[in-house]
Enzyme design. Sequence first.
Site, mmCIF file in Angstrom:
data_model
loop_
_atom_site.group_PDB
_atom_site.id
_atom_site.type_symbol
_atom_site.label_atom_id
_atom_site.label_comp_id
_atom_site.label_asym_id
_atom_site.label_seq_id
_atom_site.Cartn_x
_atom_site.Cartn_y
_atom_site.Cartn_z
ATOM 1 N N GLY A 8 40.439 93.197 7.104
ATOM 2 C CA GLY A 8 40.420 91.772 7.392
ATOM 3 C C GLY A 8 41.382 91.442 8.513
ATOM 4 N N THR A 12 44.300 94.470 4.990
ATOM 5 C CA THR A 12 43.310 95.530 4.812
ATOM 6 C C THR A 12 43.359 95.982 3.363
ATOM 7 O OG1 THR A 12 43.423 96.305 7.102
ATOM 8 C CG2 THR A 12 42.670 97.890 5.450
ATOM 9 N N ALA A 108 30.741 91.975 9.164
ATOM 10 C CA ALA A 108 30.404 92.992 8.163
ATOM 11 C C ALA A 108 30.954 92.633 6.796
ATOM 12 C CB ALA A 108 30.943 94.350 8.614
ATOM 13 N N ASP A 109 32.142 92.019 6.766
ATOM 14 C CA ASP A 109 32.748 91.664 5.476
ATOM 15 C C ASP A 109 31.901 90.647 4.727
ATOM 16 O OD1 ASP A 109 33.384 89.863 7.551
ATOM 17 O OD2 ASP A 109 35.145 89.121 6.496
#
Length: 264
Positions: A8, A12, A108-109
């Site tokens: 992030g 992380t 992607a998250d």
Amino acid sequence: MLLTIDVGNTFTVAGVFEGQNLLAEWTVTTDPNRTMDEYGMLFTQLMARAGFSSGQVTAVAIASSVPPLVPTLEWMCQKYFNLKPLVVGPGVRTGMMIRYDNPREVGADRIVGAVAAFDKYGGPLIVVDFSTAIILDAISARGEYLGGVIAPGIVVSADALFQFAAKLPRVELVRPPRALARNTVHAMQSGIIFGFASLVDDLVERMMAELDPEGKGCKVVATGEQAELLAGECATIQYCDPSLTLTGLRIIYERHQAHARGGR
């Protein structure tokens, strides 16, 4: 053993899975200036303290909101784990249809969290990610990603108050004893905690009106670094699942492997 890494903007999160079981999880500060070796030492030491060795890792899956870190982590995986990681992004099969004007714009998250949430809770569904930004994502009853909302996160907002309002201090992000505060610290905490809870509730209700107009039952799940702090203050949130993105990485890795085996 599968090592999952969710990068992030601020933190992380990493975790190791044996099958579907999350055995250990760690949160570290995201730092684009860290080298491949620094990340390699960091992850191997965290694993060692939990009783695992790098040799036990047979696969790595990564989702990153910080593109410059992707090559660093890829090199780290090759050097310290002798593995080429699966990096979630365009071209990786997630099993989820993305109904977005430009699917490549979706982080992607967001997709990883949506995949895990639909797999675990079903749809229609709204995922509220309390991270650097507060992101609300909608998933249809058929498991389609429909888009969502992006708002400033509570840490960003609290830092902005401290930086741009000369008399306001930096405050700890905790729940104040009451909404009607009698000192400046509690007043700021009230505005941040209760204010953002109200913001989320209003956005969820607006999204529900479009996603589930007949009121058949839209689920709402919270995730992210501040999920446990804020979920209980939101009337619309039903579930709190801080490890959602790691679970999503596991699911996407398994789907990718199944597709690769089927393609041979």
